[in-house]
Write an enzyme that holds these catalytic residues in place. Structure first.
Site, PDB file in Angstrom:
ATOM      1  N   HIS A   1     -13.695 -22.327  28.091  1.00 53.59           N
ATOM      2  CA  HIS A   1     -14.100 -22.189  29.479  1.00 53.59           C
ATOM      3  C   HIS A   1     -12.980 -22.741  30.350  1.00 53.59           C
ATOM      4  O   HIS A   1     -12.531 -23.850  30.115  1.00 53.59           O
ATOM      5  CB  HIS A   1     -15.374 -23.011  29.686  1.00 53.59           C
TER       6      HIS A   1
ATOM      7  N   TYR B   1     -20.680 -24.906  41.081  1.00 54.62           N
ATOM      8  CA  TYR B   1     -21.121 -26.076  41.839  1.00 54.62           C
ATOM      9  C   TYR B   1     -21.490 -25.601  43.235  1.00 54.62           C
ATOM     10  O   TYR B   1     -20.612 -25.110  43.966  1.00 54.62           O
ATOM     11  CB  TYR B   1     -19.998 -27.110  41.942  1.00 54.62           C
TER      12      TYR B   1
ATOM     13  N   PRO C   1     -23.644 -37.714  34.528  1.00 56.53           N
ATOM     14  CA  PRO C   1     -23.196 -36.418  33.991  1.00 56.53           C
ATOM     15  C   PRO C   1     -22.385 -35.564  34.970  1.00 56.53           C
ATOM     16  O   PRO C   1     -22.051 -34.424  34.646  1.00 56.53           O
ATOM     17  CB  PRO C   1     -24.504 -35.719  33.605  1.00 56.53           C
TER      18      PRO C   1
ATOM     19  N   LYS D   1     -18.637 -36.050  30.933  1.00 56.87           N
ATOM     20  CA  LYS D   1     -17.704 -36.864  30.139  1.00 56.87           C
ATOM     21  C   LYS D   1     -18.366 -37.621  28.983  1.00 56.87           C
ATOM     22  O   LYS D   1     -17.673 -38.119  28.101  1.00 56.87           O
ATOM     23  CB  LYS D   1     -17.019 -37.907  31.038  1.00 56.87           C
TER      24      LYS D   1
ATOM     25  N   TYR E   1     -10.440 -33.299  35.073  1.00 59.50           N
ATOM     26  CA  TYR E   1     -11.649 -32.549  34.742  1.00 59.50           C
ATOM     27  C   TYR E   1     -11.697 -32.252  33.242  1.00 59.50           C
ATOM     28  O   TYR E   1     -12.734 -32.329  32.610  1.00 59.50           O
ATOM     29  CB  TYR E   1     -11.622 -31.244  35.548  1.00 59.50           C
TER      30      TYR E   1
HETATM   31  P1  RFL Z   1     -27.025 -40.603  21.954  1.00 55.34           P
HETATM   32  O1  RFL Z   1     -26.726 -39.139  21.893  1.00 55.34           O
HETATM   33  O2  RFL Z   1     -28.017 -41.064  22.956  1.00 55.34           O
HETATM   34  O3  RFL Z   1     -27.515 -41.031  20.490  1.00 55.34           O
HETATM   35  C1  RFL Z   1     -28.058 -42.306  20.248  1.00 55.34           C
HETATM   36  C2  RFL Z   1     -28.941 -42.195  19.016  1.00 55.34           C
HETATM   37  O4  RFL Z   1     -29.416 -43.504  18.693  1.00 55.34           O
HETATM   38  C3  RFL Z   1     -30.805 -43.424  18.352  1.00 55.34           C
HETATM   39  N1  RFL Z   1     -31.389 -44.753  18.591  1.00 55.34           N
HETATM   40  C4  RFL Z   1     -31.782 -45.606  17.609  1.00 55.34           C
HETATM   41  N2  RFL Z   1     -31.755 -45.484  16.270  1.00 55.34           N
HETATM   42  C5  RFL Z   1     -32.202 -46.529  15.536  1.00 55.34           C
HETATM   43  N3  RFL Z   1     -32.708 -47.672  16.097  1.00 55.34           N
HETATM   44  C6  RFL Z   1     -32.745 -47.830  17.437  1.00 55.34           C
HETATM   45  N4  RFL Z   1     -33.211 -48.961  17.973  1.00 55.34           N
HETATM   46  C7  RFL Z   1     -32.252 -46.757  18.252  1.00 55.34           C
HETATM   47  N5  RFL Z   1     -32.157 -46.584  19.606  1.00 55.34           N
HETATM   48  C8  RFL Z   1     -31.626 -45.352  19.779  1.00 55.34           C
HETATM   49  C9  RFL Z   1     -31.336 -42.325  19.270  1.00 55.34           C
HETATM   50  O5  RFL Z   1     -32.545 -41.777  18.783  1.00 55.34           O
HETATM   51  C10 RFL Z   1     -30.176 -41.333  19.253  1.00 55.34           C
HETATM   52  O6  RFL Z   1     -30.316 -40.379  18.226  1.00 55.34           O
HETATM   53  O7  RFL Z   1     -25.726 -41.470  22.159  1.00 55.34           O
HETATM   54  P2  RFL Z   1     -24.159 -41.195  21.804  1.00 55.34           P
HETATM   55  O8  RFL Z   1     -24.015 -40.863  20.347  1.00 55.34           O
HETATM   56  O9  RFL Z   1     -23.433 -42.337  22.364  1.00 55.34           O
HETATM   57  O10 RFL Z   1     -23.770 -39.841  22.587  1.00 55.34           O
HETATM   58  C11 RFL Z   1     -23.737 -39.816  23.985  1.00 55.34           C
HETATM   59  C12 RFL Z   1     -24.052 -38.409  24.489  1.00 55.34           C
HETATM   60  O11 RFL Z   1     -25.282 -37.965  23.916  1.00 55.34           O
HETATM   61  C13 RFL Z   1     -24.135 -38.376  26.027  1.00 55.34           C
HETATM   62  O12 RFL Z   1     -23.115 -39.160  26.581  1.00 55.34           O
HETATM   63  C14 RFL Z   1     -23.996 -36.934  26.566  1.00 55.34           C
HETATM   64  O13 RFL Z   1     -25.084 -36.141  26.196  1.00 55.34           O
HETATM   65  C15 RFL Z   1     -23.848 -36.961  28.097  1.00 55.34           C
HETATM   66  N6  RFL Z   1     -23.869 -35.594  28.678  1.00 55.34           N
HETATM   67  C16 RFL Z   1     -22.757 -34.802  28.629  1.00 55.34           C
HETATM   68  N7  RFL Z   1     -21.608 -35.258  28.067  1.00 55.34           N
HETATM   69  C17 RFL Z   1     -20.511 -34.433  27.952  1.00 55.34           C
HETATM   70  O14 RFL Z   1     -19.477 -34.869  27.440  1.00 55.34           O
HETATM   71  N8  RFL Z   1     -20.533 -33.139  28.421  1.00 55.34           N
HETATM   72  C18 RFL Z   1     -21.651 -32.600  28.993  1.00 55.34           C
HETATM   73  O15 RFL Z   1     -21.650 -31.415  29.361  1.00 55.34           O
HETATM   74  C19 RFL Z   1     -22.814 -33.462  29.153  1.00 55.34           C
HETATM   75  N9  RFL Z   1     -23.957 -32.991  29.711  1.00 55.34           N
HETATM   76  C20 RFL Z   1     -25.060 -35.111  29.236  1.00 55.34           C
HETATM   77  C21 RFL Z   1     -25.075 -33.785  29.747  1.00 55.34           C
HETATM   78  C22 RFL Z   1     -26.223 -35.887  29.302  1.00 55.34           C
HETATM   79  C23 RFL Z   1     -27.377 -35.373  29.857  1.00 55.34           C
HETATM   80  N10 RFL Z   1     -28.506 -36.206  29.909  1.00 55.34           N
HETATM   81  C24 RFL Z   1     -29.768 -35.814  29.406  1.00 55.34           C
HETATM   82  C25 RFL Z   1     -28.334 -37.577  30.256  1.00 55.34           C
HETATM   83  C26 RFL Z   1     -26.223 -33.272  30.305  1.00 55.34           C
HETATM   84  C27 RFL Z   1     -27.384 -34.056  30.386  1.00 55.34           C
HETATM   85  C28 RFL Z   1     -28.599 -33.457  31.023  1.00 55.34           C
END
Ligand code: RFL
Length: 398
Positions: free
Chosen positions: A80, A202, A294, A298, A395
């Protein structure tokens, strides 16, 4: 899952959480012959089904490719390279793939990446325990789980997200957090419809920001800025589409491709960074070490970056008894983390304009000031090649 884990034995690294951070880390450790176990509080289906991110930076793709973790995203993801800004002053598209360092994003849904990483982790012989919540991490690397077993790691990697026990353990021991509340929320919607534009869209509107992000040929993510405390249940599919059409000014620019709403959730835009992402035996990566709003997509990319750095440091510590990389882990990551935050913060200012609080003020001088700044930023981006290069570099960069 995997070979039977014996709770009496000390493992090299206990990883808490099977998100992108934990799974990248686990794969990299196994690759270097370090034994580890992942403890995950959810079931496998929930872990593999959680739709969140979709935009992977070039750096993340490089890391995943280099470590044999990119087959799925290279086969099924797509690149993209453009983003479009639409407002009352018209629209313009930036071909960011031709600007800055010429880097592009790879669009690949996070749940598919997680599925690939998990499959590869198991293929490499990794152990994972689902439905196992970590309740406490003690000094000495002892981890207490909800089923009453203790697991001890030479090191513990807290990859359990921003509400996890790893971060709580660090802050309870005095680690400070730098925090910013952007004061707005997004209704994040997944729809079963093809993308309506080739670019990331956007839309700046007096009713609030709206965003359009491709995910797959049949699923698209949309965002609608909404006030804090919004209940997603108040947003019917009809209301969502009507609001998206208004903010994307479809009368002027053409209709959006609609379809059933698959998921809707409210995300409060908040950011924070822990001063020290670890100490002693406990080290954090991903959202556990810092949450990023978000606005600039990042979060998952920072998770990959930190997991890679932490893996290297843990390998040195465990294979060569050399903790100097661990001691440098914060200094290694934090400047890049803060660059991502700075850009995300700027994007948030560009996209949101004045907060609801400002616009509700009877004397709305602050709101008018905020709105004018928003358009000045947009105009600078539309007209200045230097600004466009800077934008593109940040970006797509990590
Ligand atoms: P995660 O993905 O939250 O995973 C953490 C895991 O830990 C588990 N956990 C536990 N397990 C055992 N014991 C406990 N006490 C625990 N507590 C929690 C959870 O069940 C889970 O499985 O963290 P991680 O690995 O640091 O990854 C981070 C990313 O998931 C997050 O930063 C991104 O999704 C943010 N984000 C985006 N990031 C991008 O780089 N590009 C994007 O396009 C993007 N779009 C987004 C996003 C986040 C969004 N939301 C919902 C906040 C879009 C959205 C809508």
């Amino acid at each position: 899952m995997g070979k039977r884990f014996d709770p009496g034995v000390q493992v090299g690294v206990v990883i808490v959480g099977a998100g992108p951070a934990g799974l990248v880390l686990g794969n990299l450790l196994l690759d270097r012959g370090i034994d580890c176990v992942i403890l995950e509080r959810r079931g496998r289906e929930a872990v593999e089904g959680r739709a969140r991110a979709g935009f992977l930076a070039a750096h993340s793709v490089r890391v995943l490719t280099q470590h044999g973790l990119a087959d799925g995203l290279l086969a099924r993801g797509h690149t993209h390279r453009t983003c479009l800004f639409r407002s009352e002053h018209g629209e313009f598209t930036l071909d960011y793939g031709e600007l800055g360092r010429g880097e592009v994003h790879t669009v690949y849904p996070q749940q598919e990446l997680v599925r690939d990483l998990l499959a590869e982790y198991l293929r490499r012989g990794g152990e994972i325990r689902f439905d196992t919540e970590v309740e406490e991490i003690s000094e000495g690397g002892r981890v207490r789980t909800s089923d009453g077993t203790d697991v001890t790691g030479r090191y513990v990697a807290g990859c359990d997200g921003h509400r996890g026990v790893a971060r709580a353990t660090m802050t309870a021991h005095g680690t400070r957090t730098a925090r910013w509340d952007h004061g707005v929320s997004w209704l994040a919607v997944l729809v079963e419809a093809p993308p309506s534009m080739e670019a990331v869209g956007y839309a700046l509107h007096e009713r609030g920001f709206a965003g359009h992000m491709a995910r797959t040929a049949t699923v698209t993510r949309y965002y609608l800025q909404c006030p804090r405390g919004t209940d997603p249940a108040d947003w019917s599919a009809d209301r969502i589409w009507a609001e998206l059409e208004t903010r994307f000014r479809v009368d002027e620019f053409g209709m959006l491709k609609d379809g059933p709403v698959l998921e809707k959730a409210v995300v409060d835009l908040r950011s924070d960074v822990l001063d020290a992402p670890g100490d002693g035996r406990l080290w954090l990566a991903g959202d556990a070490a810092g949450l990023i709003s978000p606005s600039a997509a990042k979060g998952a990319n920072l998770a990959v970056l930190q997991a890679e750095r932490l893996a290297q440091a843990l390998v040195s510590a465990l294979k060569h008894a050399d903790e100097s990389d661990l001691a440098r882990y914060a200094a290694d990551c934090l400047p890049r983390v803060w660059r991502a935050h700075e850009f995300s913060h700027w994007m948030s200012g560009l996209l949101h304009g004045p907060s609801a609080e400002d616009t509700e003020n009877t004397v709305d001088a602050r709101a008018r000031y905020g709105r004018a700044l928003q358009y000045a930023r947009l105009d600078s981006l539309r007209t200045s090649r230097a600004h466009q290069d800077f934008f593109a570099e940040n970006y797509t960069g990590i």
